[in-house]
Scaffold this active site. Structure first.
Site, PDB file in Angstrom:
ATOM      1  N   ASN A  96     -29.148   0.803  39.561  1.00  0.00           N
ATOM      2  CA  ASN A  96     -29.810  -0.196  40.393  1.00  0.00           C
ATOM      3  C   ASN A  96     -28.709  -0.977  41.097  1.00  0.00           C
ATOM      4  O   ASN A  96     -28.074  -1.847  40.496  1.00  0.00           O
ATOM      5  CB  ASN A  96     -30.673  -1.092  39.494  1.00  0.00           C
ATOM      6  CG  ASN A  96     -31.389  -2.185  40.266  1.00  0.00           C
ATOM      7  OD1 ASN A  96     -31.264  -2.284  41.483  1.00  0.00           O
ATOM      8  ND2 ASN A  96     -32.139  -3.009  39.546  1.00  0.00           N
TER       9      ASN A  96
ATOM     10  N   HIS B  62     -41.776  -5.027  43.661  1.00  0.00           N
ATOM     11  CA  HIS B  62     -41.870  -5.069  42.188  1.00  0.00           C
ATOM     12  C   HIS B  62     -42.801  -3.983  41.658  1.00  0.00           C
ATOM     13  O   HIS B  62     -43.363  -4.100  40.569  1.00  0.00           O
ATOM     14  CB  HIS B  62     -42.376  -6.440  41.672  1.00  0.00           C
ATOM     15  CG  HIS B  62     -41.386  -7.556  41.853  1.00  0.00           C
ATOM     16  ND1 HIS B  62     -41.736  -8.803  42.297  1.00  0.00           N
ATOM     17  CD2 HIS B  62     -40.056  -7.603  41.638  1.00  0.00           C
ATOM     18  CE1 HIS B  62     -40.671  -9.577  42.359  1.00  0.00           C
ATOM     19  NE2 HIS B  62     -39.627  -8.856  41.968  1.00  0.00           N
TER      20      HIS B  62
ATOM     21  N   ASN C 253     -36.313 -13.951  38.883  1.00  0.00           N
ATOM     22  CA  ASN C 253     -35.645 -14.587  40.025  1.00  0.00           C
ATOM     23  C   ASN C 253     -36.392 -14.267  41.314  1.00  0.00           C
ATOM     24  O   ASN C 253     -36.622 -15.125  42.148  1.00  0.00           O
ATOM     25  CB  ASN C 253     -34.200 -14.116  40.121  1.00  0.00           C
ATOM     26  CG  ASN C 253     -33.315 -14.911  39.189  1.00  0.00           C
ATOM     27  OD1 ASN C 253     -33.454 -16.131  39.082  1.00  0.00           O
ATOM     28  ND2 ASN C 253     -32.427 -14.223  38.498  1.00  0.00           N
TER      29      ASN C 253
ATOM     30  N   ARG D  41     -35.820 -18.124  46.986  1.00  0.00           N
ATOM     31  CA  ARG D  41     -36.590 -17.777  48.196  1.00  0.00           C
ATOM     32  C   ARG D  41     -37.813 -18.687  48.326  1.00  0.00           C
ATOM     33  O   ARG D  41     -38.425 -19.049  47.328  1.00  0.00           O
ATOM     34  CB  ARG D  41     -37.069 -16.322  48.132  1.00  0.00           C
ATOM     35  CG  ARG D  41     -35.960 -15.312  48.335  1.00  0.00           C
ATOM     36  CD  ARG D  41     -36.465 -13.888  48.135  1.00  0.00           C
ATOM     37  NE  ARG D  41     -35.786 -13.259  47.010  1.00  0.00           N
ATOM     38  CZ  ARG D  41     -36.204 -12.160  46.398  1.00  0.00           C
ATOM     39  NH1 ARG D  41     -37.294 -11.543  46.806  1.00  0.00           N
ATOM     40  NH2 ARG D  41     -35.536 -11.657  45.376  1.00  0.00           N
TER      41      ARG D  41
ATOM     42  N   ARG E 173     -34.648 -22.729  33.020  1.00  0.00           N
ATOM     43  CA  ARG E 173     -34.109 -23.421  31.849  1.00  0.00           C
ATOM     44  C   ARG E 173     -33.331 -24.670  32.267  1.00  0.00           C
ATOM     45  O   ARG E 173     -33.462 -25.737  31.674  1.00  0.00           O
ATOM     46  CB  ARG E 173     -33.192 -22.493  31.034  1.00  0.00           C
ATOM     47  CG  ARG E 173     -33.937 -21.432  30.280  1.00  0.00           C
ATOM     48  CD  ARG E 173     -33.045 -20.323  29.849  1.00  0.00           C
ATOM     49  NE  ARG E 173     -32.588 -19.532  31.010  1.00  0.00           N
ATOM     50  CZ  ARG E 173     -32.064 -18.319  30.919  1.00  0.00           C
ATOM     51  NH1 ARG E 173     -31.895 -17.762  29.753  1.00  0.00           N
ATOM     52  NH2 ARG E 173     -31.695 -17.676  32.006  1.00  0.00           N
TER      53      ARG E 173
ATOM     54  N   GLY F 291     -41.930 -15.309  33.211  1.00  0.00           N
ATOM     55  CA  GLY F 291     -43.232 -14.951  32.637  1.00  0.00           C
ATOM     56  C   GLY F 291     -43.165 -14.692  31.141  1.00  0.00           C
ATOM     57  O   GLY F 291     -44.085 -15.024  30.396  1.00  0.00           O
TER      58      GLY F 291
ATOM     59  N   GLU G 151     -38.322  -1.927  34.155  1.00  0.00           N
ATOM     60  CA  GLU G 151     -38.225  -1.169  35.406  1.00  0.00           C
ATOM     61  C   GLU G 151     -37.303   0.037  35.234  1.00  0.00           C
ATOM     62  O   GLU G 151     -37.579   1.115  35.763  1.00  0.00           O
ATOM     63  CB  GLU G 151     -37.738  -2.095  36.530  1.00  0.00           C
ATOM     64  CG  GLU G 151     -38.804  -3.098  36.935  1.00  0.00           C
ATOM     65  CD  GLU G 151     -38.240  -4.391  37.488  1.00  0.00           C
ATOM     66  OE1 GLU G 151     -37.457  -5.057  36.773  1.00  0.00           O
ATOM     67  OE2 GLU G 151     -38.575  -4.749  38.624  1.00  0.00           O
TER      68      GLU G 151
HETATM   69  P1  ADP Z   1     -34.380 -10.885  37.868  1.00  0.00           P
HETATM   70  O1  ADP Z   1     -35.456 -11.031  38.884  1.00  0.00           O
HETATM   71  O2  ADP Z   1     -33.020 -11.247  38.375  1.00  0.00           O
HETATM   72  O3  ADP Z   1     -34.429  -9.568  37.098  1.00  0.00           O
HETATM   73  P2  ADP Z   1     -35.290 -12.064  35.374  1.00  0.00           P
HETATM   74  O4  ADP Z   1     -36.597 -11.350  35.286  1.00  0.00           O
HETATM   75  O5  ADP Z   1     -34.243 -11.746  34.372  1.00  0.00           O
HETATM   76  O6  ADP Z   1     -34.673 -12.035  36.819  1.00  0.00           O
HETATM   77  O7  ADP Z   1     -35.620 -13.647  35.276  1.00  0.00           O
HETATM   78  C1  ADP Z   1     -34.575 -14.570  35.295  1.00  0.00           C
HETATM   79  C2  ADP Z   1     -35.152 -15.978  35.235  1.00  0.00           C
HETATM   80  O8  ADP Z   1     -35.994 -16.111  34.085  1.00  0.00           O
HETATM   81  C3  ADP Z   1     -34.098 -17.057  35.049  1.00  0.00           C
HETATM   82  O9  ADP Z   1     -33.532 -17.438  36.265  1.00  0.00           O
HETATM   83  C4  ADP Z   1     -34.902 -18.166  34.431  1.00  0.00           C
HETATM   84  O10 ADP Z   1     -35.501 -18.926  35.472  1.00  0.00           O
HETATM   85  C5  ADP Z   1     -35.995 -17.468  33.666  1.00  0.00           C
HETATM   86  N1  ADP Z   1     -35.800 -17.511  32.204  1.00  0.00           N
HETATM   87  C6  ADP Z   1     -35.159 -16.615  31.430  1.00  0.00           C
HETATM   88  N2  ADP Z   1     -35.195 -16.995  30.140  1.00  0.00           N
HETATM   89  C7  ADP Z   1     -35.875 -18.174  30.094  1.00  0.00           C
HETATM   90  C8  ADP Z   1     -36.263 -19.076  29.054  1.00  0.00           C
HETATM   91  N3  ADP Z   1     -35.957 -18.841  27.774  1.00  0.00           N
HETATM   92  N4  ADP Z   1     -36.980 -20.167  29.393  1.00  0.00           N
HETATM   93  C9  ADP Z   1     -37.302 -20.400  30.686  1.00  0.00           C
HETATM   94  N5  ADP Z   1     -36.975 -19.592  31.701  1.00  0.00           N
HETATM   95  C10 ADP Z   1     -36.278 -18.489  31.420  1.00  0.00           C
END
Ligand code: ADP
Length: 399
Positions: free
Chosen positions: A13, A186, A216, A246, A290, A335, A384
């Site tokens: 990726n 997605h 993100n 975004r 976080r 999520g 994914e």
């Molecule tokens: P990407 O789209 O880059 O794959 P991820 O699905 O890994 O991103 O999501 C990353 C985001 O998830 C972080 O920027 C943060 O906002 C959120 N996140 C990850 N762990 C936690 C947590 N324990 N509590 C709250 N938010 C979290």
């Protein structure tokens, strides 16, 4: 290929400055995760991390000299050299790539050959910020592994089951005909979640799901009987709900105003909407939930309030697009983990039959709906890379 499960499927990726990789053993019943990791900071301060399937660190390396990988091809070279030691002669059977845009034609994974590569090059104008990196990854892999089959798996493909009414913008039809329409993204995550729910509970898998992929990048998808019917992302991955950096959906009149009245250039507007908006822009703190939760400032609180409002509104819209909702599924970083935000999102959705069990929600349980609630609310980890490995292996085995 060996029928006994020998050999590996490699998943790549390639992003703007990162190259994520994952290795899966080709078992008869499907791909089984073996290792994964990434080289991030390519071109700046590269950092390699690799872990095995148990999460133990296999490699963690930063470069301080001139031998640092300067581009994706060199980063892949580093990964390959590390793999050579780890694989001990085990063959790489095929390489699956995440490709953001499959345009109107590709509703399924695609075996790469010269004609396919030319077709993917023609799609670059549809995703100029992402597609070129994906294609660099494919070319680098082809150079490193000549003769090994390569498969492109598209983030848009799963959504090609949407109706014309869901896909079109209210523009003269010539724009739709030239590809200006909603694509949705997605898709590999939604396909994985949809298949997983169906494997767990066939009746639910045949029903109406609203899936909230909140990472993100963030979007929602309405899935009916395993098929995508609507999604919040549109022509680009800029549309829909606010994201880490975004803006999400914005009145196109705002963009015109920024250019015509504020004198901003298209490059400035692009940077603002992709990199300076969303949770980061609103909170002034970070794109990471976080850190925003920890900041405790008024702007941080308002950023979370707006995010929850927009996601809640779109859950209603997604449910309306498929005539109701049997389950709401939360996935991706926010999520799967941000229980406070999940509670805020769901507060006010009781009219749809959505009520959370606070203790289960706080524990990030697999099922967080209250006992007796009409709609099941689930939390599932997306995969994914696993979906790409599955597609790649299926295509390889189909010959
Ligand atoms: P990407 O789209 O880059 O794959 P991820 O699905 O890994 O991103 O999501 C990353 C985001 O998830 C972080 O920027 C943060 O906002 C959120 N996140 C990850 N762990 C936690 C947590 N324990 N509590 C709250 N938010 C979290």
């Amino acid at each position: 290929m060996p029928a006994d499960g020998g050999g590996l499927v490699l998943v790549l990726n390639a992003g703007s400055s990162s190259l994520k990789f994952a290795g899966f053993a080709a078992m008869p019943e499907g791909p089984e995760p073996r290792f994964g990791g990434q080289v991030e900071g390519i071109g700046a301060a590269p950092h390699l991390v690799a872990r095995n399937a148990a999460g133990e660190v296999l490699a963690d390396h930063r470069w301080d000299g001139g031998d640092a990988p300067a581009n994706h091809a060199e980063a892949l070279g580093v990964i390959v050299r590390g793999l050579d030691q780890a694989l001990q002669g085990e063959a790489i059977l095929a390489i699956g790539h995440r490709v953001v845009h499959g345009g109107t034609d590709f509703a399924a994974p695609l075996r790469i050959d010269d004609a396919a590569m030319a077709a993917l090059d023609r799609l670059v104008p549809l995703a100029p910020l992402h597609q070129p990196h994906n294609l660099v990854g494919i070319r680098a892999a082809a150079a490193h592994f000549p003769g090994v089959p390569q498969v492109a798996c598209f983030d848009t493909a799963f959504h090609r089951t949407q109706s014309w009414a869901a896909e079109t913008y209210a523009l003269p039809p010539r724009f739709y005909d030239q590809g200006i329409r909603r694509y949705g993204f997605h898709g590999l995550s939604y396909e994985y979640i949809s298949r997983r729910i169906a494997a767990e509970d066939a009746a639910l898998g045949a029903g109406r799901l609203v899936v909230a992929h909140l990472g993100n990048g963030a979007s929602l998808c309405a899935i009916e009987g395993g098929r995508s019917r609507a999604s919040t992302m549109g022509f680009t991955a800029l549309d829909g709900i606010p994201m880490g950096t975004r803006s999400g959906q914005i009145d196109p009149g705002v963009v015109l105003h920024m250019i015509d009245a504020l004198g901003m250039t298209t490059a400035e507007v692009t940077r603002l909407l992709y990199n300076g908006s969303g949770l980061k822009g609103l909170s002034g703190v970070s794109q990471d939930v976080r850190q925003i939760e920890a900041a405790g400032t008024e702007a941080a609180g308002r950023a979370l309030e707006h995010f929850a409002f927009r996601v809640r509104r779109e859950i209603g819209a997604m449910a309306a697009s498929i005539g109701g909702i049997d389950a709401l599924v939360f996935t991706a970083g926010i999520g799967e983990n941000a229980h406070g935000l999940r509670a805020r999102i769901c507060a006010g959705l009781e009219f749809l039959g959505i009520t959370l069990d606070p203790a289960r929600n706080a524990a990030n349980a697999a099922e967080i709906s209250a006992a007796g609630a009409a709609v099941r609310v689930l939390v599932r980890r997306t995969d994914e890379e696993g979906m790409i490995a599955r597609h790649t292996l299926d295509l390889l085995r189909a010959g």
